[in-house]
Design a protein around this motif. Structure first.
Motif, PDB file in Angstrom:
ATOM      1  N   MET A   1     -13.901  20.554  13.167  1.00  0.00           N
ATOM      2  CA  MET A   1     -13.679  20.280  11.758  1.00  0.00           C
ATOM      3  C   MET A   1     -12.929  18.955  11.619  1.00  0.00           C
ATOM      4  O   MET A   1     -11.941  18.702  12.296  1.00  0.00           O
ATOM      5  CB  MET A   1     -12.870  21.422  11.150  1.00  0.00           C
ATOM      6  N   SER A   2     -13.416  18.097  10.760  1.00  0.00           N
ATOM      7  CA  SER A   2     -12.759  16.812  10.559  1.00  0.00           C
ATOM      8  C   SER A   2     -11.587  16.968   9.593  1.00  0.00           C
ATOM      9  O   SER A   2     -11.550  17.874   8.767  1.00  0.00           O
ATOM     10  CB  SER A   2     -13.756  15.785  10.037  1.00  0.00           C
ATOM     11  N   SER A   3     -10.627  16.067   9.711  1.00  0.00           N
ATOM     12  CA  SER A   3      -9.453  16.137   8.845  1.00  0.00           C
ATOM     13  C   SER A   3      -9.740  15.454   7.514  1.00  0.00           C
ATOM     14  O   SER A   3     -10.623  14.601   7.414  1.00  0.00           O
ATOM     15  CB  SER A   3      -8.257  15.486   9.534  1.00  0.00           C
ATOM     16  N   PRO A   4      -8.985  15.820   6.476  1.00  0.00           N
ATOM     17  CA  PRO A   4      -9.199  15.212   5.160  1.00  0.00           C
ATOM     18  C   PRO A   4      -8.983  13.695   5.213  1.00  0.00           C
ATOM     19  O   PRO A   4      -8.200  13.190   6.019  1.00  0.00           O
ATOM     20  CB  PRO A   4      -8.147  15.866   4.276  1.00  0.00           C
ATOM     21  N   LEU A   5      -9.672  13.020   4.339  1.00  0.00           N
ATOM     22  CA  LEU A   5      -9.561  11.571   4.218  1.00  0.00           C
ATOM     23  C   LEU A   5      -8.939  11.251   2.867  1.00  0.00           C
ATOM     24  O   LEU A   5      -9.358  11.788   1.840  1.00  0.00           O
ATOM     25  CB  LEU A   5     -10.953  10.937   4.320  1.00  0.00           C
ATOM     26  N   PHE A   6      -7.932  10.402   2.884  1.00  0.00           N
ATOM     27  CA  PHE A   6      -7.267   9.983   1.659  1.00  0.00           C
ATOM     28  C   PHE A   6      -7.683   8.557   1.325  1.00  0.00           C
ATOM     29  O   PHE A   6      -7.893   7.739   2.222  1.00  0.00           O
ATOM     30  CB  PHE A   6      -5.745  10.031   1.837  1.00  0.00           C
ATOM     31  N   VAL A   7      -7.798   8.271   0.048  1.00  0.00           N
ATOM     32  CA  VAL A   7      -8.156   6.936  -0.410  1.00  0.00           C
ATOM     33  C   VAL A   7      -7.172   6.532  -1.499  1.00  0.00           C
ATOM     34  O   VAL A   7      -6.878   7.321  -2.399  1.00  0.00           O
ATOM     35  CB  VAL A   7      -9.602   6.879  -0.959  1.00  0.00           C
ATOM     36  N   LEU A   8      -6.655   5.317  -1.395  1.00  0.00           N
ATOM     37  CA  LEU A   8      -5.862   4.714  -2.455  1.00  0.00           C
ATOM     38  C   LEU A   8      -6.587   3.456  -2.892  1.00  0.00           C
ATOM     39  O   LEU A   8      -6.697   2.497  -2.124  1.00  0.00           O
ATOM     40  CB  LEU A   8      -4.455   4.370  -1.977  1.00  0.00           C
ATOM     41  N   ALA A   9      -7.118   3.491  -4.085  1.00  0.00           N
ATOM     42  CA  ALA A   9      -7.813   2.332  -4.649  1.00  0.00           C
ATOM     43  C   ALA A   9      -6.865   1.699  -5.664  1.00  0.00           C
ATOM     44  O   ALA A   9      -6.564   2.297  -6.695  1.00  0.00           O
ATOM     45  CB  ALA A   9      -9.112   2.745  -5.312  1.00  0.00           C
ATOM     46  N   THR A  10      -6.387   0.509  -5.343  1.00  0.00           N
ATOM     47  CA  THR A  10      -5.490  -0.211  -6.242  1.00  0.00           C
ATOM     48  C   THR A  10      -6.318  -1.203  -7.036  1.00  0.00           C
ATOM     49  O   THR A  10      -7.033  -2.031  -6.461  1.00  0.00           O
ATOM     50  CB  THR A  10      -4.388  -0.932  -5.444  1.00  0.00           C
ATOM     51  N   ILE A  11      -6.212  -1.114  -8.341  1.00  0.00           N
ATOM     52  CA  ILE A  11      -7.022  -1.930  -9.244  1.00  0.00           C
ATOM     53  C   ILE A  11      -6.073  -2.662 -10.178  1.00  0.00           C
ATOM     54  O   ILE A  11      -5.306  -2.034 -10.911  1.00  0.00           O
ATOM     55  CB  ILE A  11      -7.991  -1.041 -10.046  1.00  0.00           C
ATOM     56  N   ILE A  12      -6.119  -3.974 -10.131  1.00  0.00           N
ATOM     57  CA  ILE A  12      -5.273  -4.779 -11.011  1.00  0.00           C
ATOM     58  C   ILE A  12      -6.181  -5.500 -11.997  1.00  0.00           C
ATOM     59  O   ILE A  12      -6.946  -6.392 -11.617  1.00  0.00           O
ATOM     60  CB  ILE A  12      -4.402  -5.764 -10.216  1.00  0.00           C
ATOM     61  N   ALA A  13      -6.088  -5.049 -13.242  1.00  0.00           N
ATOM     62  CA  ALA A  13      -6.925  -5.629 -14.294  1.00  0.00           C
ATOM     63  C   ALA A  13      -6.492  -7.062 -14.581  1.00  0.00           C
ATOM     64  O   ALA A  13      -5.299  -7.372 -14.576  1.00  0.00           O
ATOM     65  CB  ALA A  13      -6.819  -4.794 -15.566  1.00  0.00           C
ATOM     66  N   LYS A  14      -7.468  -7.898 -14.826  1.00  0.00           N
ATOM     67  CA  LYS A  14      -7.177  -9.274 -15.225  1.00  0.00           C
ATOM     68  C   LYS A  14      -6.584  -9.261 -16.636  1.00  0.00           C
ATOM     69  O   LYS A  14      -6.734  -8.278 -17.371  1.00  0.00           O
ATOM     70  CB  LYS A  14      -8.451 -10.109 -15.147  1.00  0.00           C
ATOM     71  N   PRO A  15      -5.884 -10.332 -17.015  1.00  0.00           N
ATOM     72  CA  PRO A  15      -5.254 -10.371 -18.343  1.00  0.00           C
ATOM     73  C   PRO A  15      -6.231  -9.973 -19.456  1.00  0.00           C
ATOM     74  O   PRO A  15      -7.397 -10.374 -19.448  1.00  0.00           O
ATOM     75  CB  PRO A  15      -4.811 -11.829 -18.482  1.00  0.00           C
ATOM     76  N   ASN A  16      -5.724  -9.177 -20.368  1.00  0.00           N
ATOM     77  CA  ASN A  16      -6.469  -8.713 -21.544  1.00  0.00           C
ATOM     78  C   ASN A  16      -7.594  -7.726 -21.235  1.00  0.00           C
ATOM     79  O   ASN A  16      -8.445  -7.487 -22.091  1.00  0.00           O
ATOM     80  CB  ASN A  16      -7.019  -9.892 -22.351  1.00  0.00           C
ATOM     81  N   HIS A  17      -7.610  -7.146 -20.026  1.00  0.00           N
ATOM     82  CA  HIS A  17      -8.672  -6.211 -19.672  1.00  0.00           C
ATOM     83  C   HIS A  17      -8.161  -4.844 -19.233  1.00  0.00           C
ATOM     84  O   HIS A  17      -8.951  -4.015 -18.775  1.00  0.00           O
ATOM     85  CB  HIS A  17      -9.567  -6.802 -18.576  1.00  0.00           C
ATOM     86  N   ALA A  18      -6.884  -4.563 -19.383  1.00  0.00           N
ATOM     87  CA  ALA A  18      -6.327  -3.293 -18.911  1.00  0.00           C
ATOM     88  C   ALA A  18      -6.987  -2.096 -19.588  1.00  0.00           C
ATOM     89  O   ALA A  18      -7.347  -1.121 -18.931  1.00  0.00           O
ATOM     90  CB  ALA A  18      -4.818  -3.258 -19.110  1.00  0.00           C
ATOM     91  N   ARG A  19      -7.149  -2.143 -20.880  1.00  0.00           N
ATOM     92  CA  ARG A  19      -7.732  -1.011 -21.612  1.00  0.00           C
ATOM     93  C   ARG A  19      -9.179  -0.779 -21.179  1.00  0.00           C
ATOM     94  O   ARG A  19      -9.610   0.350 -20.955  1.00  0.00           O
ATOM     95  CB  ARG A  19      -7.661  -1.262 -23.121  1.00  0.00           C
ATOM     96  N   GLN A  20      -9.948  -1.853 -21.054  1.00  0.00           N
ATOM     97  CA  GLN A  20     -11.348  -1.735 -20.657  1.00  0.00           C
ATOM     98  C   GLN A  20     -11.470  -1.141 -19.251  1.00  0.00           C
ATOM     99  O   GLN A  20     -12.315  -0.278 -19.007  1.00  0.00           O
ATOM    100  CB  GLN A  20     -12.012  -3.115 -20.732  1.00  0.00           C
ATOM    101  N   VAL A  21     -10.617  -1.593 -18.343  1.00  0.00           N
ATOM    102  CA  VAL A  21     -10.636  -1.070 -16.979  1.00  0.00           C
ATOM    103  C   VAL A  21     -10.234   0.405 -16.967  1.00  0.00           C
ATOM    104  O   VAL A  21     -10.895   1.237 -16.350  1.00  0.00           O
ATOM    105  CB  VAL A  21      -9.724  -1.921 -16.062  1.00  0.00           C
TER     106      VAL A  21
END
Length: 96
Positions: free
Chosen positions: A1-21
């Motif tokens: 049995m394989s062990s669980p895999l964790f993912v951290l996806a860091t997303i930095i929205a460009k200026p004026n795009h935080a809401r859309q992202v």
């Protein structure tokens, strides 16, 4: 049995795009959480930088993550936010 895999996806929205992202990410939360092998799929926002988001994921194994990356909702997310944000993805294994 394989062990669980964790993912951290860091997303930095460009200026004026935080809401859309943020809106685009929120569209994939429910379908991602329903995928086979998905243990966790959470969206976090930095308290000191409202343009910085982290998707915290836990998958049964690498195969489950690979299947996720082939889904239509995941591909649509990447396509929609790629021009609006910088994205860094780290895959991690549990040590203890």
């Amino acid at each position: 049995m394989s062990s669980p895999l964790f993912v951290l996806a860091t997303i930095i929205a460009k200026p004026n795009h935080a809401r859309q992202v943020s809106d685009a990410i929120q569209l994939v939360l429910a379908p991602s959480r329903q995928e086979e092998g998905c243990y966790r799929y959470d969206l976090l926002q930095d308290n000191s930088n409202d343009h910085r988001f982290v998707i915290q994921e836990q998958w049964q194994n690498k195969a489950a993550l690979n299947a996720h990356m082939q889904t239509a909702h995941f591909k649509a997310l990447v396509e929609s936010i790629a021009p609006l944000a910088n994205i860094d993805v780290a895959e991690l294994n549990l040590l203890a």
